[in-house]
Design a protein around this motif. Sequence first.
Motif, PDB file in Angstrom:
ATOM      1  N   ARG A  40       0.834  -1.204   0.000  1.00 36.43           N
ATOM      2  CA  ARG A  40       0.000   0.000   0.000  1.00 36.43           C
ATOM      3  C   ARG A  40       0.874   1.261   0.000  1.00 36.43           C
ATOM      4  O   ARG A  40       0.736   2.114   0.872  1.00 36.43           O
ATOM      5  CB  ARG A  40      -0.939  -0.024   1.203  1.00 36.43           C
ATOM      6  N   LEU A  41       1.783   1.318  -0.949  1.00 40.41           N
ATOM      7  CA  LEU A  41       2.674   2.471  -1.015  1.00 40.41           C
ATOM      8  C   LEU A  41       1.906   3.746  -1.341  1.00 40.41           C
ATOM      9  O   LEU A  41       2.114   4.791  -0.729  1.00 40.41           O
ATOM     10  CB  LEU A  41       3.755   2.216  -2.074  1.00 40.41           C
ATOM     11  N   ALA A  42       0.977   3.647  -2.278  1.00 39.94           N
ATOM     12  CA  ALA A  42       0.210   4.835  -2.663  1.00 39.94           C
ATOM     13  C   ALA A  42      -0.656   5.319  -1.511  1.00 39.94           C
ATOM     14  O   ALA A  42      -0.773   6.519  -1.266  1.00 39.94           O
ATOM     15  CB  ALA A  42      -0.646   4.507  -3.889  1.00 39.94           C
ATOM     16  N   THR A  43      -1.266   4.368  -0.791  1.00 36.98           N
ATOM     17  CA  THR A  43      -2.125   4.760   0.335  1.00 36.98           C
ATOM     18  C   THR A  43      -1.324   5.461   1.416  1.00 36.98           C
ATOM     19  O   THR A  43      -1.707   6.522   1.929  1.00 36.98           O
ATOM     20  CB  THR A  43      -2.823   3.524   0.911  1.00 36.98           C
ATOM     21  N   ASP A  44      -0.184   4.844   1.798  1.00 37.95           N
ATOM     22  CA  ASP A  44       0.625   5.440   2.862  1.00 37.95           C
ATOM     23  C   ASP A  44       1.178   6.797   2.455  1.00 37.95           C
ATOM     24  O   ASP A  44       1.159   7.746   3.238  1.00 37.95           O
ATOM     25  CB  ASP A  44       1.779   4.497   3.226  1.00 37.95           C
ATOM     26  N   SER A  45       1.690   6.886   1.229  1.00 35.91           N
ATOM     27  CA  SER A  45       2.240   8.167   0.786  1.00 35.91           C
ATOM     28  C   SER A  45       1.147   9.218   0.689  1.00 35.91           C
ATOM     29  O   SER A  45       1.366  10.393   0.998  1.00 35.91           O
ATOM     30  CB  SER A  45       2.939   8.000  -0.564  1.00 35.91           C
ATOM     31  N   GLY A  46      -0.067   8.798   0.287  1.00 36.37           N
ATOM     32  CA  GLY A  46      -1.166   9.751   0.215  1.00 36.37           C
ATOM     33  C   GLY A  46      -1.534  10.307   1.573  1.00 36.37           C
ATOM     34  O   GLY A  46      -1.821  11.504   1.716  1.00 36.37           O
ATOM     35  N   LYS A  47      -1.508   9.449   2.607  1.00 38.23           N
ATOM     36  CA  LYS A  47      -1.802   9.917   3.962  1.00 38.23           C
ATOM     37  C   LYS A  47      -0.746  10.900   4.440  1.00 38.23           C
ATOM     38  O   LYS A  47      -1.047  11.863   5.153  1.00 38.23           O
ATOM     39  CB  LYS A  47      -1.884   8.725   4.916  1.00 38.23           C
ATOM     40  N   ILE A  48       0.503  10.656   4.066  1.00 36.07           N
ATOM     41  CA  ILE A  48       1.581  11.548   4.490  1.00 36.07           C
ATOM     42  C   ILE A  48       1.443  12.903   3.827  1.00 36.07           C
ATOM     43  O   ILE A  48       1.522  13.952   4.480  1.00 36.07           O
ATOM     44  CB  ILE A  48       2.946  10.911   4.168  1.00 36.07           C
ATOM     45  N   TRP A  49       1.211  12.919   2.497  1.00 37.99           N
ATOM     46  CA  TRP A  49       1.118  14.199   1.794  1.00 37.99           C
ATOM     47  C   TRP A  49      -0.154  14.962   2.160  1.00 37.99           C
ATOM     48  O   TRP A  49      -0.221  16.181   1.970  1.00 37.99           O
ATOM     49  CB  TRP A  49       1.177  13.974   0.284  1.00 37.99           C
ATOM     50  N   SER A  50      -1.171  14.270   2.669  1.00 38.84           N
ATOM     51  CA  SER A  50      -2.384  14.971   3.091  1.00 38.84           C
ATOM     52  C   SER A  50      -2.257  15.563   4.485  1.00 38.84           C
ATOM     53  O   SER A  50      -3.112  16.331   4.910  1.00 38.84           O
ATOM     54  CB  SER A  50      -3.580  14.011   3.051  1.00 38.84           C
ATOM     55  N   MET A  77       5.654  18.721   5.641  1.00 45.07           N
ATOM     56  CA  MET A  77       6.790  19.604   5.910  1.00 45.07           C
ATOM     57  C   MET A  77       8.026  18.812   6.333  1.00 45.07           C
ATOM     58  O   MET A  77       9.146  19.095   5.910  1.00 45.07           O
ATOM     59  CB  MET A  77       6.419  20.615   6.987  1.00 45.07           C
ATOM     60  N   ILE A  78       7.817  17.790   7.174  1.00 40.80           N
ATOM     61  CA  ILE A  78       8.944  16.941   7.584  1.00 40.80           C
ATOM     62  C   ILE A  78       9.539  16.251   6.363  1.00 40.80           C
ATOM     63  O   ILE A  78      10.768  16.191   6.195  1.00 40.80           O
ATOM     64  CB  ILE A  78       8.485  15.910   8.628  1.00 40.80           C
ATOM     65  N   ALA A  79       8.676  15.707   5.504  1.00 39.08           N
ATOM     66  CA  ALA A  79       9.160  15.013   4.305  1.00 39.08           C
ATOM     67  C   ALA A  79       9.959  15.954   3.407  1.00 39.08           C
ATOM     68  O   ALA A  79      11.017  15.578   2.878  1.00 39.08           O
ATOM     69  CB  ALA A  79       7.980  14.413   3.547  1.00 39.08           C
ATOM     70  N   LEU A  80       9.479  17.175   3.221  1.00 40.82           N
ATOM     71  CA  LEU A  80      10.194  18.120   2.369  1.00 40.82           C
ATOM     72  C   LEU A  80      11.524  18.526   2.987  1.00 40.82           C
ATOM     73  O   LEU A  80      12.528  18.685   2.270  1.00 40.82           O
ATOM     74  CB  LEU A  80       9.320  19.361   2.127  1.00 40.82           C
ATOM     75  N   VAL A  81      11.544  18.692   4.316  1.00 42.07           N
ATOM     76  CA  VAL A  81      12.810  19.021   4.973  1.00 42.07           C
ATOM     77  C   VAL A  81      13.820  17.891   4.760  1.00 42.07           C
ATOM     78  O   VAL A  81      14.993  18.139   4.434  1.00 42.07           O
ATOM     79  CB  VAL A  81      12.582  19.279   6.473  1.00 42.07           C
ATOM     80  N   VAL A  82      13.377  16.647   4.924  1.00 39.43           N
ATOM     81  CA  VAL A  82      14.278  15.499   4.720  1.00 39.43           C
ATOM     82  C   VAL A  82      14.741  15.438   3.272  1.00 39.43           C
ATOM     83  O   VAL A  82      15.921  15.185   2.985  1.00 39.43           O
ATOM     84  CB  VAL A  82      13.570  14.200   5.132  1.00 39.43           C
ATOM     85  N   LEU A  83      13.830  15.680   2.342  1.00 38.81           N
ATOM     86  CA  LEU A  83      14.173  15.638   0.919  1.00 38.81           C
ATOM     87  C   LEU A  83      15.264  16.651   0.588  1.00 38.81           C
ATOM     88  O   LEU A  83      16.284  16.324  -0.039  1.00 38.81           O
ATOM     89  CB  LEU A  83      12.920  15.901   0.094  1.00 38.81           C
ATOM     90  N   VAL A  84      15.079  17.901   1.016  1.00 39.20           N
ATOM     91  CA  VAL A  84      16.062  18.944   0.716  1.00 39.20           C
ATOM     92  C   VAL A  84      17.359  18.695   1.485  1.00 39.20           C
ATOM     93  O   VAL A  84      18.456  18.977   0.985  1.00 39.20           O
ATOM     94  CB  VAL A  84      15.466  20.331   1.042  1.00 39.20           C
TER      95      VAL A  84
END
Length: 804
Positions: free
Chosen positions: A106-116, A122-129
């Motif tokens: 359920r990669l799409a489901t989990d990622s969708g919950k995170i981006w929502s 914000m945490i994900a974007l900080v880690v990405l950068v």
Amino acid sequence: YVYVEIMGSLQVILFWTLASELFDPRAAKRIFAIIGGGAVMANLLAFGIRPMVKLLDGTHHILPILSLMMLACMAIVFVLGQQCEQQLDQNFTQKNQPTGKKRNIRLATDSGKIWSNRHLTMIALVVLVTFLTTSLIDYQFKVIAASHFKGNREALSQYFSSFYGIAGILACFVQFFLANRILQSSGIRRALLLLPVGLLLFSLSIAMAPLIFSLLWAATLAKGSENVLRYTINDVSMNLMYVPVDSRMRARAKAFIDGILKPGSIAVAAGIIEMLRLWYGENPSLYQNLSWVTMALVMIWMFLIYKAHKEYVATLINSMQRSGLDLAQSQFSIQDESAIEALRQVLRSDQPRQVLHALEMLSHTRSKAMTWEREIVPLLDSTHEEIRLAALDALSKLIQQSRPRRTEEDEPWTPSNETEALLEQKLFELIEDGSPEVRAKAIELLCILLQEEAISPLLDYLGDDSSEVRSATIVGLIRFGGLDGILHAATYLKDMLESSDPELRGYGALIIGRLETRSFYQPLRRLMRDQALDVRQRAIEAAGRLGNLKLIPDLLEALTRPDTAQKAGYALARYGEDVLPHLAPFLGENAKLPLRLSALRVIGWVGGPKAIQMVEALLFSPERRLRVRVVKVLQRLVTNDKNLVVDREKLGQLLDREFMEHAQWRMDREVISMNLKHNELLRGAIEEQCDEGIKLVFEVLGLLYPRRQIQLSLHHLQQKDTRMRSYALELLDNLLSSEIKRKLLPILEVDVTTTGDISSPDVQLPEEIMPRLARDSNPWMCACTLWTIGQNQMMDLFSMSLRL
């Protein structure tokens, strides 16, 4: 080549997934070694490719052979699936999953919950950068170092060795000496900004080299700041950003961010480098100009930290409003300025449950009382009695912690600001409140504030209709009213202690306990023998609060009575190690079992090295119930004090004894099953003894190994699901020492009937076994044995058992 790498990886993952479904951990441990041997043989057979290349005149002719091998793999997997379809369906049924239904990731489901979720986004974007920037700096650093040393590999190796060694030392210093202080004094946001600010400055120095630093020195400082700060204070701060997130979502978010975004950001960094190489070609200025890209990313990084911190505060407030966040578990968060501000906002909420939860959290702050009085004093006007009581409690604790007790030379208390004036006004209003509990709390707080000046306005409450209000007034005047307060309140206290009303006598005992004056112990000796049980129990509680050693004999007497044993145990435990010598006679062999169990409970509450020694002396008691209590007390002692150490050698000897007893019980059961009729009841009693022995073994293992893992294993071993039992056995197999495994695992294995690495007990005749079981310390075992003797008409043994 890329296609084979991808398909090969997928095939291996799916194959081992299938194998994991087919075999439980115990079987897999035996089977997987054989399966894995196929890979070893394949590597050996791969040497046959070299003569094949010569024979086929080129490597490209091997491609059809490899394709046939892949087809053979597909055929084998298909056959395996057909053969094992029934077992796979059974496994799905045991897991409450419908058969035939595809189980997708359920990669799409989990990622969708995170981006929502804005906070997680914000945490994900900080880690990405973060990883995008640090990957570019890492590449830049290594290329500049290689360019500086050119072909001198030895010098480059020495440089890298020195760099990583010094960076490691500095990182240890930051982690152990600076991280905690920075987080407590500056908060999460500033701690997160340290790394990007450092990288911004040193990336600028790389871009401006050689005007400020040499290029190598600038790159070294940039990479060094990353190594020192990123894995220390930055990682700690990022983990704190997850604190307000719901625990169920937190695990998925960390898995997605760490498992998907981090590698993805590294791949993006590689793409940026390749694009710049195509644009600049092999121009040496590329590696220096890359700093402008990193500086732009750092600026974005700092902006994202600011946004993430705002979402952190919002999530923190929402979590507290749901009462789902225990800030006491996070040392940094409760002291962070964001958490403090969130707490203030919740205290102003119009939701009673949220306000009560926030008032509970105040005890975990280190702020001065005046910083909270502005928020708490208005709560005294609340229409909810629970909030008024909680606010009075919070104010009482905060004021007593922050203000020293006045002396005779000090001036009378007067309000120093509007908040204190409002507080005094509200307290005088609350002493007329309709709730006796609120009136009592308000009187206590007035006595703390006004002290001697509280005598005159509170004298009338010494005769209040409510015993609780009278008690609070007496305690407040005696504790804070000086000599005059004692003189006014003492008469009322004496009347309560000598009253014919049990309720008043009980409140009198309660008052003495709250005063905590050791010289006031005499009335408690009489009240601990009062006819009313409630009075006796309150007197016992008060004796524990006084801590006067002269009351210990009376408490020990109360310990012997069933109706007061528990209260007496709590009271004795408050005396600490002073009570241990008085408990020693209660542990002797002549003492009754209930009294020995009560004494052990008290020792467990007291704790300390002396307590450990007293308890360990009973490890080998013949009474199993006593041994079980001893082990539980030892667990309590070592849990409450990590510095205490249990004698592991004695625990090993206890395990050996339990294993031997277990083997003897099993042997007795087999002999009785084969030689006596009507043995069902006795066999059931013996099986219960075996089960109790195994439970005691696991209690002892909980002292030798991580208790949570041991208890988890025991829980799964008690399940009917063989797969769960297999998981438990596998955990024990990887956790226990080889000596204990050889003795325990054969007992627990479903298909094993041997006693393992234990000396087999001597085989005895029923005529020898039955008298021994008839005098067992377990009454149920004795009863079952006598019943079996009677059913089998073994009259000689029956007479012998009665004499025993």
